[in-house]
Design a protein around this motif. Structure first.
Motif, PDB file in Angstrom:
ATOM      1  N   ALA A  91       0.820  -1.509  -0.015  1.00 12.56           N
ATOM      2  CA  ALA A  91       0.282   0.147  -0.416  1.00 12.56           C
ATOM      3  C   ALA A  91       1.203   1.187   0.188  1.00 12.56           C
ATOM      4  N   GLY A  92       0.419   1.934  -0.736  1.00 12.67           N
ATOM      5  CA  GLY A  92       0.823   3.366  -1.196  1.00 12.67           C
ATOM      6  C   GLY A  92       2.957   3.208  -2.155  1.00 12.67           C
ATOM      7  N   GLU A  93       2.563   2.578  -2.525  1.00 12.40           N
ATOM      8  CA  GLU A  93       3.711   2.223  -3.639  1.00 12.40           C
ATOM      9  C   GLU A  93       3.076   3.247  -4.162  1.00 12.40           C
ATOM     10  N   PRO A  94       4.730   4.343  -5.228  1.00 12.92           N
ATOM     11  CA  PRO A  94       3.940   5.311  -6.044  1.00 12.92           C
ATOM     12  C   PRO A  94       4.187   4.471  -8.168  1.00 12.92           C
ATOM     13  N   LEU A  95       3.840   5.467  -8.172  1.00 13.85           N
ATOM     14  CA  LEU A  95       4.139   4.945  -9.790  1.00 13.85           C
ATOM     15  C   LEU A  95       5.390   5.520  -9.564  1.00 13.85           C
ATOM     16  N   LEU A  96       6.860   4.388 -11.241  1.00  6.60           N
ATOM     17  CA  LEU A  96       7.610   4.853 -11.128  1.00  6.60           C
ATOM     18  C   LEU A  96       9.086   5.457 -11.873  1.00  6.60           C
ATOM     19  N   SER A  97       9.293   7.005 -12.057  1.00  9.33           N
ATOM     20  CA  SER A  97       9.902   7.122 -12.592  1.00  9.33           C
ATOM     21  C   SER A  97      11.157   6.613 -13.547  1.00  9.33           C
ATOM     22  N   LEU A  98      11.115   7.072 -14.660  1.00  6.04           N
ATOM     23  CA  LEU A  98      11.757   6.134 -14.923  1.00  6.04           C
ATOM     24  C   LEU A  98      13.398   7.101 -14.981  1.00  6.04           C
ATOM     25  N   GLN A 103      18.330   5.496 -11.811  1.00  5.33           N
ATOM     26  CA  GLN A 103      18.788   5.855 -10.335  1.00  5.33           C
ATOM     27  C   GLN A 103      19.097   4.627  -9.839  1.00  5.33           C
ATOM     28  N   TRP A 104      18.132   4.052  -9.325  1.00  2.00           N
ATOM     29  CA  TRP A 104      18.478   2.518  -8.798  1.00  2.00           C
ATOM     30  C   TRP A 104      19.772   1.532  -8.942  1.00  2.00           C
ATOM     31  N   ALA A 134      16.534   8.550 -22.008  1.00  2.00           N
ATOM     32  CA  ALA A 134      17.090   7.902 -21.948  1.00  2.00           C
ATOM     33  C   ALA A 134      18.907   8.092 -22.024  1.00  2.00           C
ATOM     34  N   ASP A 135      19.380   8.356 -22.951  1.00  2.00           N
ATOM     35  CA  ASP A 135      20.452   9.084 -23.655  1.00  2.00           C
ATOM     36  C   ASP A 135      20.904  10.428 -22.372  1.00  2.00           C
ATOM     37  N   ALA A 136      20.160  11.098 -21.910  1.00  2.00           N
ATOM     38  CA  ALA A 136      20.357  12.457 -20.988  1.00  2.00           C
ATOM     39  C   ALA A 136      20.791  11.066 -20.306  1.00  2.00           C
ATOM     40  N   LEU A 137      20.175  10.607 -19.101  1.00  2.00           N
ATOM     41  CA  LEU A 137      20.305   9.595 -17.971  1.00  2.00           C
ATOM     42  C   LEU A 137      21.212   8.875 -17.464  1.00  2.00           C
ATOM     43  N   TRP A 138      21.598   7.816 -19.166  1.00  2.00           N
ATOM     44  CA  TRP A 138      23.174   7.323 -18.857  1.00  2.00           C
ATOM     45  C   TRP A 138      23.692   7.665 -19.103  1.00  2.00           C
ATOM     46  N   ARG A 139      24.440   8.786 -20.245  1.00  2.00           N
ATOM     47  CA  ARG A 139      25.082   9.788 -20.076  1.00  2.00           C
ATOM     48  C   ARG A 139      25.408  10.232 -19.319  1.00  2.00           C
ATOM     49  N   ALA A 140      24.967  10.931 -17.865  1.00  2.34           N
ATOM     50  CA  ALA A 140      25.027  11.123 -16.241  1.00  2.34           C
ATOM     51  C   ALA A 140      25.974  10.684 -15.896  1.00  2.34           C
TER      52      ALA A 140
END
Length: 255
Positions: A91-98, A103-104, A134-140
């Motif tokens: 209960a209370g588990e939120p939707l997950l952003s990419l 980050q996880w 995805a390109d920006a997040l992986w490059r980071a």
């Protein structure tokens, strides 16, 4: 052709198969605890363009919300409960952003297959936005540099989404998802410069595996929940098995 550096043999479907609310951080954490290091998930866009994880076009099945998910802003979507439908323990588990998933996942070395899952009518917009994010997040996190993380595999049933992803970030590896062998599907995969094809496991035959290996594609399949079927497919030359049985197959079978 963009290269796919690695194809994990065992890929957990939507985080932890059916052992936790799909596409939530709780599911990925459970899959990780069970020994899984490669994960598939579904990515679509909020009304204000934030990539987040959800399989269905609508909210009813896996959240306490109603209506089309793509019509809600991310601020609205963040208020929803995406766990109670599965069990009170979540209960209370939120939707997950990419962004939060990355980050996880990347600091711990997890590999991701991002299925681009557009809200109907937003195929090109979603493919472009997911690829750019995805390109920006992986490059980071150092992707593209020596020792950096492996790029994700972008897949979709919708060629329009993959075409937009190709135009936005051509270096990201792409795969065409197929739930049936429609006329021209192999030519479409070639035109999209796909590095992989991902078929419903019931479509694969030993002959089809050989034909597609000869085309130079990496070969994946979904959703294989039977150990004997998985063994047959691997013996034929399939490289990646997407499964719900994270408690019994793959890493779980080795413990």
């Amino acid at each position: 052709m963009t290269m796919l550096e690695t194809v994990p043999t065992w890929i957990a479907h939507r985080g932890a198969g059916k052992l936790a609310p799909e596409n939530t951080l709780a599911a990925f954490e459970l899959g990780w605890r069970l020994g899984w290091r490669a994960f598939e998930c579904d990515v679509k866009l909020s009304a204000d363009g934030v990539p987040f994880l959800l399989h269905d076009a609508t909210l009813e099945r896996t959240t306490n919300g109603r209506g089309r998910a793509g019509d809600r802003t991310w601020a609205e979507l963040q208020t929803l409960d995406a766990g109670s439908w599965y069990s009170p323990a979540f209960a209370g588990e939120p939707l997950l952003s990419l962004e939060r998933l990355v980050q996880w996942a990347l600091p711990r070395g997890a590999w991701l297959n991002l299925e681009i899952k557009p809200t109907p009518g937003t195929e090109a917009q979603t493919g472009r936005a997911v690829a750019q994010a995805a390109d920006a997040l992986w490059r980071a996190h150092g992707a593209g540099r020596v020792g950096g993380p492996t790029w994700p595999l972008l897949t979709s049933f919708r060629p329009e989404a993959l075409q937009a992803a190709q135009q936005a970030s051509p270096h990201l590896p792409r795969g065409l998802l197929l739930d049936r062998l429609w006329p021209g599907c192999w030519a479409e995969a070639q035109a999209l410069d796909c590095v992989a094809v991902v078929l419903d496991h019931r479509l694969w035959t030993q002959t089809l595996v050989a034909e597609n290996r000869a085309r130079g594609w990496r070969l994946l399949t979904y959703t294989v929940n039977d150990a004997e079927r998985a063994a047959t497919l691997l013996a034929w030359g399939l490289e990646g098995i997407i499964t719900d049985r994270v408690d019994a197959l793959g890493p779980a079978a080795l413990t």
